[in-house]
Design a protein around this motif. Structure first.
Motif, short mmCIF file in Angstrom:
data_model
loop_
_atom_site.label_atom_id
_atom_site.label_comp_id
_atom_site.label_asym_id
_atom_site.label_seq_id
_atom_site.Cartn_x
_atom_site.Cartn_y
_atom_site.Cartn_z
N ASP A 26 -12.04 42.43 -21.81
CA ASP A 26 -11.53 41.01 -21.40
C ASP A 26 -11.61 40.22 -22.34
O ASP A 26 -12.50 39.62 -22.98
CB ASP A 26 -12.32 40.64 -20.41
CG ASP A 26 -11.89 39.26 -20.00
OD1 ASP A 26 -10.96 38.68 -20.38
OD2 ASP A 26 -12.88 38.57 -19.25
N GLU A 27 -10.27 40.20 -23.46
CA GLU A 27 -10.33 39.38 -24.73
C GLU A 27 -10.74 37.95 -24.56
O GLU A 27 -11.00 37.52 -25.39
CB GLU A 27 -8.91 39.80 -25.30
CG GLU A 27 -8.87 41.24 -25.76
CD GLU A 27 -7.46 41.40 -26.50
OE1 GLU A 27 -7.12 40.28 -27.24
OE2 GLU A 27 -6.84 42.29 -26.13
N ALA A 28 -10.38 37.58 -23.32
CA ALA A 28 -10.62 36.10 -23.26
C ALA A 28 -12.10 35.83 -23.17
O ALA A 28 -12.33 34.46 -23.62
CB ALA A 28 -9.99 35.71 -22.08
N HIS B 284 -15.30 35.99 -33.29
CA HIS B 284 -15.29 37.04 -34.42
C HIS B 284 -14.96 38.27 -33.85
O HIS B 284 -14.17 39.15 -34.95
CB HIS B 284 -16.85 36.83 -35.06
CG HIS B 284 -17.78 37.80 -34.36
ND1 HIS B 284 -18.41 36.94 -33.16
CD2 HIS B 284 -18.29 38.85 -34.59
CE1 HIS B 284 -19.36 38.02 -32.64
NE2 HIS B 284 -19.33 39.10 -33.59
N GLU B 285 -15.24 38.82 -32.70
CA GLU B 285 -14.85 40.01 -32.15
C GLU B 285 -13.33 39.92 -31.98
O GLU B 285 -12.61 40.99 -31.98
CB GLU B 285 -15.44 40.35 -30.93
CG GLU B 285 -15.34 42.00 -30.46
CD GLU B 285 -16.34 42.44 -29.54
OE1 GLU B 285 -16.43 43.73 -29.43
OE2 GLU B 285 -17.08 41.72 -29.08
N ARG B 286 -12.83 38.82 -31.58
CA ARG B 286 -11.39 38.85 -31.20
C ARG B 286 -10.64 38.96 -32.49
O ARG B 286 -9.58 39.57 -32.62
CB ARG B 286 -11.01 37.47 -30.59
CG ARG B 286 -10.51 37.48 -29.06
CD ARG B 286 -9.95 36.51 -28.37
NE ARG B 286 -10.58 35.08 -28.78
CZ ARG B 286 -11.60 34.48 -28.19
NH1 ARG B 286 -12.12 34.84 -27.24
NH2 ARG B 286 -12.04 33.22 -28.84
N ASP B 287 -11.30 38.19 -33.52
CA ASP B 287 -10.72 38.31 -34.66
C ASP B 287 -10.39 39.69 -35.28
O ASP B 287 -9.53 39.96 -35.95
CB ASP B 287 -11.37 37.32 -35.66
CG ASP B 287 -11.10 35.93 -35.55
OD1 ASP B 287 -10.11 35.52 -35.01
OD2 ASP B 287 -11.96 35.03 -36.22
N LEU B 288 -11.67 40.37 -35.22
CA LEU B 288 -11.90 42.00 -35.62
C LEU B 288 -10.69 42.71 -34.80
O LEU B 288 -10.17 43.51 -35.57
CB LEU B 288 -13.24 42.30 -35.18
CG LEU B 288 -13.19 43.85 -35.50
CD1 LEU B 288 -13.29 44.27 -37.03
CD2 LEU B 288 -14.45 44.41 -34.76
N TYR C 208 -20.69 43.57 -32.52
CA TYR C 208 -19.47 43.26 -31.49
C TYR C 208 -19.97 43.67 -30.09
O TYR C 208 -19.91 44.78 -29.76
CB TYR C 208 -18.37 43.89 -32.11
CG TYR C 208 -18.07 43.63 -33.31
CD1 TYR C 208 -17.30 42.50 -33.53
CD2 TYR C 208 -18.31 44.37 -34.43
CE1 TYR C 208 -17.16 42.09 -34.95
CE2 TYR C 208 -18.15 43.99 -35.75
CZ TYR C 208 -17.49 42.78 -36.07
OH TYR C 208 -17.12 42.41 -37.35
N PRO C 209 -20.43 42.69 -29.20
CA PRO C 209 -21.07 43.10 -27.87
C PRO C 209 -19.86 43.74 -26.99
O PRO C 209 -20.15 44.66 -26.34
CB PRO C 209 -21.24 41.66 -27.31
CG PRO C 209 -21.31 40.86 -28.51
CD PRO C 209 -20.69 41.32 -29.42
N GLU C 210 -18.69 43.39 -26.92
CA GLU C 210 -17.70 44.19 -26.19
C GLU C 210 -17.52 45.50 -26.73
O GLU C 210 -17.72 46.52 -25.88
CB GLU C 210 -16.43 43.46 -26.06
CG GLU C 210 -15.29 43.89 -25.21
CD GLU C 210 -15.67 43.62 -23.89
OE1 GLU C 210 -15.17 44.20 -22.59
OE2 GLU C 210 -16.75 42.73 -23.66
N LEU C 211 -17.51 46.07 -28.01
CA LEU C 211 -17.51 47.07 -28.47
C LEU C 211 -18.74 48.00 -28.25
O LEU C 211 -18.78 49.32 -27.91
CB LEU C 211 -17.15 47.01 -30.14
CG LEU C 211 -17.13 48.51 -30.98
CD1 LEU C 211 -15.99 49.35 -30.31
CD2 LEU C 211 -17.20 48.15 -32.33
N ARG D 57 -12.81 32.29 -46.84
CA ARG D 57 -12.17 33.14 -45.37
C ARG D 57 -11.99 32.34 -44.11
O ARG D 57 -13.02 31.80 -43.76
CB ARG D 57 -13.46 34.25 -45.23
CG ARG D 57 -12.93 35.25 -44.12
CD ARG D 57 -13.85 36.56 -44.57
NE ARG D 57 -13.39 37.26 -43.26
CZ ARG D 57 -13.91 38.03 -42.57
NH1 ARG D 57 -15.32 38.41 -42.84
NH2 ARG D 57 -13.55 38.74 -41.47
N ALA D 58 -10.91 32.29 -43.70
CA ALA D 58 -10.54 31.80 -42.53
C ALA D 58 -10.78 32.88 -41.35
O ALA D 58 -11.40 33.88 -41.53
CB ALA D 58 -9.21 31.10 -42.53
N PRO D 59 -9.87 32.71 -40.28
CA PRO D 59 -10.06 33.92 -39.71
C PRO D 59 -9.86 35.45 -40.27
O PRO D 59 -8.83 35.33 -41.22
CB PRO D 59 -8.64 33.73 -38.38
CG PRO D 59 -8.35 32.24 -38.65
CD PRO D 59 -8.95 31.83 -40.03
#
Length: 159
Positions: free
Chosen positions: A133-135, A140-144, A100-103, A85-87
């Motif tokens: 703030d995606e940056a 792993h959360e950006r990938d999700l 997922y902290p942002e979620l 598994r890559a991204p």
């Protein structure tokens, strides 16, 4: 009105049936219900079953969504298992909020469950997009989020 099956030569009908059987076997090996798999792919359970039965009237887009949701890739031979598994190229069947902290920050109003369906998770991200703030997200959360948008059709953010 549902699409009617196009005329097929028997070899093509047999190939579609074989691909559907491969998908069904992979889903069962993962111990995933057809309903959960269909939800992860963003389609109805009926469409999922039509794919597994190799019906010719199912769109290629639906096939590709099903493959992606099951972590499979598509090549000229049909559905194939992906190597390491890559991204994130597929979405999880259930999204654990605490992973997922942002979620978790955005889902403060969610009570009584630790997990969301992929569409529920994407809805929370999209509804609160001005606060995301995606940056600063973990990779792993950006990938999700990217995978959810890709599979379920969310909008890209202009940050």
């Amino acid at each position: 009105m549902p699409a009617s099956n196009p005329s097929l030569i028997q070899a093509h009908a047999d190939q579609l049936a074989a691909w559907g059987e491969r998908l069904r076997a992979h889903r069962k090996a993962l111990r995933i219900s057809a309903t959960a798999a269909a939800e992860a792919a963003g389609m109805s359970r009926v469409t999922w079953h039509r794919i597994e039965n190799g019906e010719a009237s199912v769109t290629v887009g639906a096939w590709l969504a099903a493959m992606s949701a099951m972590g499979l890739k598509w090549d000229i031979e049909g559905p194939q298992s992906t190597p390491a598994r890559a991204p994130m190229s597929s979405i999880p069947l259930r999204v654990r909020i605490s992973d997922y902290p942002e979620l978790q920050r955005l889902a403060w109003q969610v009570h009584g469950t630790d997990e969301l369906s992929p569409s529920e998770a994407l809805d929370i991200y999209e509804r609160n997009r001005r606060h995301v703030d995606e940056a600063s997200m973990a990779p792993h959360e950006r990938d999700l989020l990217g995978a959810l948008r890709s599979v379920l059709g969310g909008r890209s953010r202009d940050v």
